[in-house]
Design a protein around this motif. Structure first.
Motif, mmCIF file in Angstrom:
data_model
loop_
_atom_site.group_PDB
_atom_site.id
_atom_site.type_symbol
_atom_site.label_atom_id
_atom_site.label_comp_id
_atom_site.label_asym_id
_atom_site.label_seq_id
_atom_site.Cartn_x
_atom_site.Cartn_y
_atom_site.Cartn_z
ATOM 1 N N ASP A 671 1.054 -1.038 -0.072
ATOM 2 C CA ASP A 671 -0.080 0.317 -0.037
ATOM 3 C C ASP A 671 0.654 1.566 0.281
ATOM 4 O O ASP A 671 0.432 1.693 -0.746
ATOM 5 C CB ASP A 671 -1.001 0.067 1.342
ATOM 6 C CG ASP A 671 -2.346 -0.794 1.242
ATOM 7 O OD1 ASP A 671 -2.319 -1.691 0.075
ATOM 8 O OD2 ASP A 671 -2.447 -1.100 1.854
ATOM 9 N N TYR A 672 1.859 1.608 0.725
ATOM 10 C CA TYR A 672 2.977 2.154 1.051
ATOM 11 C C TYR A 672 3.886 2.380 -0.371
ATOM 12 O O TYR A 672 3.391 3.424 -0.741
ATOM 13 C CB TYR A 672 3.901 2.179 2.074
ATOM 14 C CG TYR A 672 4.805 3.477 2.267
ATOM 15 C CD1 TYR A 672 3.880 4.682 1.947
ATOM 16 C CD2 TYR A 672 6.222 3.147 2.973
ATOM 17 C CE1 TYR A 672 4.693 5.726 2.574
ATOM 18 C CE2 TYR A 672 6.867 4.569 3.409
ATOM 19 C CZ TYR A 672 6.045 5.483 2.789
ATOM 20 O OH TYR A 672 6.436 6.993 3.392
ATOM 21 N N GLY A 673 3.575 1.696 -1.695
ATOM 22 C CA GLY A 673 4.441 2.046 -2.449
ATOM 23 C C GLY A 673 3.814 2.376 -3.554
ATOM 24 O O GLY A 673 4.179 3.539 -4.355
ATOM 25 N N ALA A 674 2.105 1.747 -4.074
ATOM 26 C CA ALA A 674 1.254 2.125 -4.562
ATOM 27 C C ALA A 674 1.205 3.666 -4.426
ATOM 28 O O ALA A 674 0.924 4.780 -5.288
ATOM 29 C CB ALA A 674 -0.046 1.369 -4.158
ATOM 30 N N PHE A 675 1.463 3.958 -2.839
ATOM 31 C CA PHE A 675 0.947 5.609 -2.388
ATOM 32 C C PHE A 675 1.793 6.149 -3.455
ATOM 33 O O PHE A 675 1.541 7.744 -3.624
ATOM 34 C CB PHE A 675 0.981 5.670 -1.317
ATOM 35 C CG PHE A 675 1.181 7.151 -1.057
ATOM 36 C CD1 PHE A 675 0.059 8.146 -1.006
ATOM 37 C CD2 PHE A 675 2.954 7.742 -0.371
ATOM 38 C CE1 PHE A 675 0.597 9.409 -0.938
ATOM 39 C CE2 PHE A 675 2.111 8.924 0.049
ATOM 40 C CZ PHE A 675 1.864 9.806 0.353
ATOM 41 N N CYS A 676 3.478 5.361 -2.954
ATOM 42 C CA CYS A 676 4.684 6.281 -3.781
ATOM 43 C C CYS A 676 4.396 6.730 -5.105
ATOM 44 O O CYS A 676 4.951 7.197 -5.967
ATOM 45 C CB CYS A 676 5.952 6.143 -2.779
ATOM 46 S SG CYS A 676 6.429 5.599 -1.169
ATOM 47 N N LEU A 677 4.193 5.300 -5.517
ATOM 48 C CA LEU A 677 3.361 5.533 -7.115
ATOM 49 C C LEU A 677 2.555 6.752 -7.620
ATOM 50 O O LEU A 677 2.834 7.518 -8.466
ATOM 51 C CB LEU A 677 3.411 4.286 -7.457
ATOM 52 C CG LEU A 677 4.498 3.455 -8.427
ATOM 53 C CD1 LEU A 677 3.483 1.994 -8.363
ATOM 54 C CD2 LEU A 677 4.730 3.415 -9.402
ATOM 55 N N LEU A 678 1.522 6.819 -6.911
ATOM 56 C CA LEU A 678 0.443 8.247 -6.971
ATOM 57 C C LEU A 678 1.661 9.562 -6.983
ATOM 58 O O LEU A 678 1.140 10.352 -7.559
ATOM 59 C CB LEU A 678 -0.098 8.146 -5.442
ATOM 60 C CG LEU A 678 -1.471 8.842 -5.933
ATOM 61 C CD1 LEU A 678 -1.830 9.133 -7.088
ATOM 62 C CD2 LEU A 678 -2.530 8.957 -4.941
ATOM 63 N N THR A 679 2.315 9.608 -5.897
ATOM 64 C CA THR A 679 3.459 11.047 -5.895
ATOM 65 C C THR A 679 3.992 11.117 -7.040
ATOM 66 O O THR A 679 4.849 12.728 -5.913
ATOM 67 C CB THR A 679 3.139 10.804 -4.382
ATOM 68 O OG1 THR A 679 4.651 9.641 -4.128
ATOM 69 C CG2 THR A 679 2.566 10.784 -3.329
ATOM 70 N N GLU A 680 4.188 9.690 -7.921
ATOM 71 C CA GLU A 680 6.101 9.562 -8.563
ATOM 72 C C GLU A 680 6.879 9.170 -7.962
ATOM 73 O O GLU A 680 8.068 10.034 -8.675
ATOM 74 C CB GLU A 680 5.782 11.111 -9.475
ATOM 75 C CG GLU A 680 4.356 11.120 -9.708
ATOM 76 C CD GLU A 680 4.441 12.206 -11.328
ATOM 77 O OE1 GLU A 680 5.512 12.471 -11.089
ATOM 78 O OE2 GLU A 680 3.937 11.999 -12.166
ATOM 79 N N ASP A 681 7.052 8.839 -6.746
ATOM 80 C CA ASP A 681 8.181 8.951 -5.861
ATOM 81 C C ASP A 681 8.751 7.260 -6.230
ATOM 82 O O ASP A 681 8.910 6.363 -4.907
ATOM 83 C CB ASP A 681 8.163 8.841 -4.300
ATOM 84 C CG ASP A 681 9.322 9.125 -4.053
ATOM 85 O OD1 ASP A 681 10.664 8.468 -4.605
ATOM 86 O OD2 ASP A 681 9.880 9.516 -3.108
ATOM 87 N N ASN A 682 8.850 7.363 -7.406
ATOM 88 C CA ASN A 682 9.359 6.045 -7.714
ATOM 89 C C ASN A 682 10.776 5.118 -7.159
ATOM 90 O O ASN A 682 10.615 3.698 -6.899
ATOM 91 C CB ASN A 682 9.580 5.810 -9.766
ATOM 92 C CG ASN A 682 9.001 6.175 -10.225
ATOM 93 O OD1 ASN A 682 7.165 6.415 -9.745
ATOM 94 N ND2 ASN A 682 8.965 6.983 -11.152
ATOM 95 N N ILE A 683 11.481 5.763 -6.937
ATOM 96 C CA ILE A 683 12.738 4.550 -5.735
ATOM 97 C C ILE A 683 12.351 4.527 -4.804
ATOM 98 O O ILE A 683 12.325 3.670 -4.382
ATOM 99 C CB ILE A 683 14.038 5.777 -5.701
ATOM 100 C CG1 ILE A 683 14.284 6.544 -7.086
ATOM 101 C CG2 ILE A 683 14.948 5.780 -4.690
ATOM 102 C CD1 ILE A 683 15.092 5.547 -8.181
#
Length: 1139
Positions: A671-683
């Motif tokens: 879930d946290y990774g999906a959130f980071c994808l939304l904010t375009e924080d791919n790393i």
């Protein structure tokens, strides 16, 4: 219309008794009853002598035979009544061969209850006197007949009754008609007609004839009875349909075109002083389930329906008897041909069964009519004039058996035409369109480019008022849930909080306590050093000795460290005074401001120190506190709320708190990774997905997401490893093969791309077959009473759960996926070295079991066609080149597939490998990948543009705040599936985010009215409640927030409910709701603000000051709310310790 059975059924009608009958020749006449239906005489009763009391026992039974193959149909029962005519037989006079009869009255029996599933019914119908009948005598009882109607078995089964429908169209009047319409001169037949869709390409026509032209002077009375669309009824009273009235209503509540405040004056004038044509006729049409589906499809496709109006002059022909004339239409004189466009779309709204309104009349022009309604022919003109050919002066054929004119000899009454002049289904055929395209128009046909007579309707401002009503709504509306009357009933049980006091008074009190405690300690130290005798001789100690003792005491306190301890003990109390009393929680802007405040504070502290030293010293009572622990699912919901509201900092805090609590839970990392994808924080997203994979190396979704991130970061070698490992670990996974194919497409490896897509299609087909077998078995289990357990979501979350949040929505909203996987235990990917084949076989064994579990949790898929060979022979580049051309030529799926005539459930289109992958990618916010997959979905033979396709496009553009494109794609989605609640939900989010709250409110209300929920209802309720609050509809807001609290409670739902209750002056419930909101999130300034207002209103000073302190500390941004708090504080005189 369409019939339910091919067998002949018989309806039995029995007339038992007549009451209060009188005759022309005395009070005991000889009478008989004649039953007539559909222009045919069913039979006559025996001649019965009426008793002196006016009673006659007829006990006469007649039958109606229903034959769907040709004859009387169910639709005939719907719109044609049964006529019972009572006739008196006069005594024979001398030299009279035949008996002479005179009609006394006529009764009408409505057979509609038979279409509602009833086997029999009894009714007492009034016997309406004919003109000149002795029954017209005033001050006498109403004559009546007892009638019993019964069938051997119901004409419709309960399922057919539920799935069928009854359409009623009431034509009231046409107002403000052209001045050319004159009541003097040649008589005219004013007609209105419309077409009702039936099964197939044939339409069913409703014709309203013989409108009554009236001069202005007064309004039509309301309520007034609706009339049967049947002419030549002998008794005037029998024209009225029992218990059916035109009641009118406010203009603003109509669905028509003249329902605005500026139209009121014109309508009042038109309906009172101007000429009008009055019909007051109601026509009915029975709709079989298939016809209901056709009606839905036609409304969704055409939206506007043409309602034609025209007039035909009547000519007079001699009848058989001299001195009497019969009037018929001049079939070649169709004139003043106009049309009104009725918007039928409201009938597709949930729960709507009726539309009524006024509609402008425009000249009938073929091009305009086709452009607006897609109707290819005119009801009056292009079908030939057989629709008006059978019209007499009375308007429509009589239900009684009357002689017909020569023009009608060849027509069989009751078979080729019904009594309203409506043709049978076979009469309206497509070839009638020829008159429009022919070079030689019909004689009465106006030029196609203009209509001068029809133009007069626009010049006069003519409009018609009609009502269209259904027995059952086409789209059922959800019944409102039974919500608890008080908020406390919905709040989950919690441990009671320890009541702690606070505020400015408590801070000063604590300061007093600490001063007393320190003074006792200093006094004890003094006694230890100098003894108590010094204290007793205090008055005799000189100043020098006292100063010396003071220096020694200070030295001892400093050397021992007690001075520092006393200072630390007093520090916390001083800080509380600064915060509670002076409300200082931030740094000072300048040194001067700091010195001024310190001086003021010093004076206050010294004064309070003297007050404390003169008071008694109470014992301190230590306090305990309890904390309320939120669950992981609640944190997930809070994070999603913050994410959608674009408060990414708070969302990250919630996601990180989940990680801290359960670092071994891979769902938290995903879930946290999906959130980071939304904010375009791919790393950071890559780190999360890899952490999840480290927790369970056999977790397919973690593998796939690691591959997706590797592609986004252009680590193609790693991406290939991840995708291939996923397909090896779970060879039946459709998404894994599809993503592998997309990866090969990026690498321009067309051969491997085709292989991966082919394998994905193959696995999808296999799973579909398995799903069909499972569904058939499930149906058998349900019949036997076996309970079906709910399925689990992608990472072990129950899909039915009210706290499920990863769904479709708005800015950051994800669609509900049909890909459901059951949770898997960890698999040992490093077995003992027994050879690769042995290891792989054991792993395959395990995967086979887990894949079965996966497939069992899948949603049913209707059908999946095999992969066309042409697709496997084309490279990705070729496919992409064909995208534009195919996009122009692709056809939308037939919208009739989205209408279920029986259960009103929208069937799901066949799922393709690409749409299934799109759902997975949207769920994890991998939007960068979605557009590539959408291109394949558009080209896929089993895919193409669908409602879900356009919905995904709209969501991706909504994420980018591209509102114009979003609205365009939502319009396309709505055209393909008008009843999809997800479309209306996302449409509401679009209007909400773009600031059009009026449209958003309408969309949200329609969404929650559907029987089937949208994929994500949480924010629909929240935003609809917010709009209600803006419009001060506090009752609606309260009800909406209560539903949200029941489904998925959060700080925002309880806050909204608390605000609504506060505005309704329900302070107890408001406090309960706000306390629950505060328990879920005690850092929300708005919650503290409304708690302060509630405490101020109920007179609790301490709590009011405490809440106000945190409102200021948390920096409430709503200045209007802050001003409201200040106003209430001034009104009650407390709450702000700074004044």
């Amino acid at each position: 219309m369409d019939q339910t059975s091919s067998t002949t059924r018989t309806v039995h009608i029995t007339v038992t008794n007549g009451y209060d009958l009188k005759g022309f020749k005395g009070d005991t006449p000889v009478t008989f009853v004649r039953a007539e239906f559909n222009q045919a005489v069913l039979g006559d009763s025996l001649k019965i002598t009426v008793s002196p009391e006016g009673t006659a026992k007829y006990n006469f039974t007649s039958n109606i035979d229903l034959n769907p193959e040709g004859g009387i149909t169910l639709d005939d029962l719907a719109h044609k009544p049964l006529f019972l005519t009572v006739t008196e037989v006069l005594p024979k006079e001398k030299k009279q061969k035949d008996e002479k009869t005179l009609t006394l009255g006529q009764a009408v029996v409505d057979l509609l209850p038979l279409l509602e599933g009833e086997e029999s019914f009894e009714t007492t119908v009034p016997l309406h006197p004919v003109p000149g009948s002795p029954l017209e005598t005033p001050l006498t009882k109403q004559c009546s007949l007892d009638v019993k109607v019964f069938v051997a078995e119901p004409l419709l089964t309960p399922a057919q009754v539920s799935a069928s429908n009854l359409l009623k169209v009431t034509l009231e009047a046409a107002y403000s008609v052209p001045e050319a319409f004159m009541p003097v001169g040649p008589q005219q037949n004013y007609m209105v007609g419309l077409q009702v869709p039936s099964v197939g390409e044939k339409d069913y026509s409703m014709i309203f004839k013989n409108g009554n032209l009236k001069l202005g002077g007064e309004k039509e009375p309301v309520p007034r009875p609706k009339k049967w669309p049947i002419a030549n009824i002998l008794a005037p009273g029998a024209n009225n349909i029992p218990d059916e009235f035109i009641v009118g209503g406010p203009y603003e509540e109509e669905e028509g075109e003249l329902n605005h405040p500026e139209d009121r004056e014109f309508r009042n004038q038109a309906e009172s002083t101007k000429k009008r044509i009055v019909w007051d006729l109601e026509s009915r049409c029975f709709l079989h389930p298939t016809a209901v589906a056709s009606l839905q499809k036609r409304i969704a496709d055409c939206r506007l329906w043409p309602v034609e109006i025209t007039r035909v002059p009547l000519i007079v022909l001699p009848k058989a008897k001299p001195g009497k004339l019969e009037k018929i239409d001049d079939e070649n004189q169709l004139s003043f041909h106009g049309v009104a466009y009725v918007n039928m779309v409201p009938l597709l709204y949930p729960g709507v069964k009726r539309i009524r309104g006024a509609f402008h009349v425009y000249p009938y022009l073929d091009g305009t009519v086709f452009e607006k309604t897609k109707c290819l022919f005119s009801l009056f003109r292009d079908t030939g004039h057989h629709l008006v050919h059978n019209n007499k002066a009375g308007g429509l054929n009589s239900p009684l058996s009357k002689p017909v004119s020569k023009n009608l000899k060849e027509e069989k009454p009751g078979k080729d035409k019904d009594i309203e002049g409506r043709p049978r289904l076979g009469e309206l055929q497509a070839p009638s369109i020829k008159s429009q395209s022919s070079d030689t128009p019909l004689e009465s046909e106006a030029p196609l480019s203009h209509n001068l007579e029809g133009q007069q309707y626009m010049e006069a401002g003519t409009y018609i008022v009609l009502e269209i009503q259904l027995d059952k709504a086409l789209v059922p509306k959800r019944m409102p849930e039974e919500l608890a009357s008080r908020v406390k009933e919905m709040i989950p049980p919690r441990p009671p909080l320890t009541r702690r006091t606070g505020g400015a008074q408590k801070a000063v009190s604590d300061y007093h306590t600490q001063i007393k405690s320190i003074s006792r300690a200093i006094l004890s130290e003094y006694h230890r050093m100098f003894g108590k005798q010094g204290h007793k001789q205090g008055s005799d100690i000189d100043n020098e000795t006292m100063e010396e003792q003071k220096c020694q005491l200070n030295y001892e306190l400093n050397c021992s460290g007690k001075y520092f301890a006393f200072k630390e003990q007093l520090k916390h109390a001083v800080v509380k005074i600064v915060r509670e009393k002076y409300l200082k929680t931030t740094a000072f802007e300048s040194q001067e401001e700091l010195q001024t405040f310190i001086s003021e504070l010093y004076v206050f502290l010294v004064d309070q120190m003297h007050v404390a030293l003169n008071q008694a010293i109470p014992d301190d009572v230590p306090s305990t506190s309890s904390t309320i622990q939120t669950s992981i699912d609640q944190l997930r919901l809070f994070a999603f709320e913050a994410e959608v509201n674009e408060n990414f900092e708070m969302a990250a805090m919630y996601y990180e708190e989940r990680l801290v609590r359960e670092p071994q839970n891979l769902e938290n990392w995903l879930d946290y990774g999906a959130f980071c994808l939304l904010t375009e924080d791919n790393i950071k997203a890559q780190e999360c997905f890899r952490k999840a994979l480290s927790l369970n190396e056999s977790h397919i979704h973690s593998l796939l997401l690691c591959g997706v991130l590797a592609v986004l970061l252009e680590n193609y070698e790693q991406a290939e490893i991840f995708f291939e490992d996923a397909t090896c670990l779970e060879p039946t996974n459709v998404i894994a093969w599809t993503l592998l194919g997309l990866f090969y497409e990026i690498q321009n490896n067309d051969i491997r791309m085709e292989m991966a897509f082919h394998e994905a299609f193959k696995q999808l087909q296999a799973r579909t077959l398995q799903t069909k077998i499972k569904n058939s078995a499930t149906e058998e289990n349900i019949e036997e009473g076996v309970k079906v357990e709910p399925s689990f979501g992608p990472w072990g979350v129950i899909q039915e759960s009210s706290t499920a949040i990863k769904s479709e929505g708005l800015s950051g909203i994800r669609p509900q996926s049909s890909q459901l996987l059951s949770p898997r235990p960890t698999v040992d990917l490093h077995p003992q070295p027994q050879g690769p084949n042995t290891a792989l076989s054991s792993l395959d064994e395990f995967l086979e079991e887990t894949s079965k579990a996966q497939s069992e949790s899948q949603e049913p898929i209707t059908s999946v066609q095999p992969l066309e060979s042409s697709l496997t022979q084309k490279s990705s580049n070729t496919l992409l080149k064909e995208l534009t051309s195919k996009k122009e030529t692709s056809k939308c799926q037939d919208s009739s597939a989205f209408f279920s005539p029986t259960h009103h459930v929208t069937p799901q289109p066949p799922v393709t490998i690409f749409m299934e992958t799109i759902r997975f990618l949207m769920k994890v916010n991998a939007v960068q990948f979605v557009h590539r997959v959408l291109a394949h979905e558009l080209l896929c033979p089993q895919g193409g543009p669908s409602c879900e396709y356009y919905l995904v496009l709209a969501q991706t553009h909504l994420l980018k705040k591209d509102f114009a494109k979003t609205e365009e794609y939502l319009q396309q989605a709505a055209q393909m599936d008008y009843l999809n609640p997800n479309v209306w939900g996302v449409k509401g989010h679009l209007y909400f985010l773009s600031g059009n709250h009026a449209e958003a409110k309408e969309c949200y209300e329609r969404t929650i009215s559907f029987v089937v929920d949208a994929s994500e209802m949480h924010f629909i309720f929240l935003r609809l409640g917010h709009i209600y609050m803006e419009e001060k509809e506090y009752e609606n807001a309260k009800r909406t927030y209560m539903q949200a609290c029941k489904r998925s409670p959060s700080c925002l739902t309880w806050l909204g409910l608390g605000i609504a209750c506060y505005r309704l002056e329900e302070l107890t419930e408001a406090e309960d709701a706000l306390s629950e909101a505060n328990a879920l999130n005690n850092c929300n300034a708005e919650v503290w603000a409304y708690l302060a207002l509630v405490c101020l209103k109920v007179g609790r000073q301490l709590e009011a000051e405490q809440s106000y302190k945190y409102t200021i500390k948390l920096k409430l941004k709503d200045q209007a709310l802050l001003e409201e708090i200040h106003t209430v504080q001034e009104m009650v005189g407390f709450g702000n310790p700074s004044f």
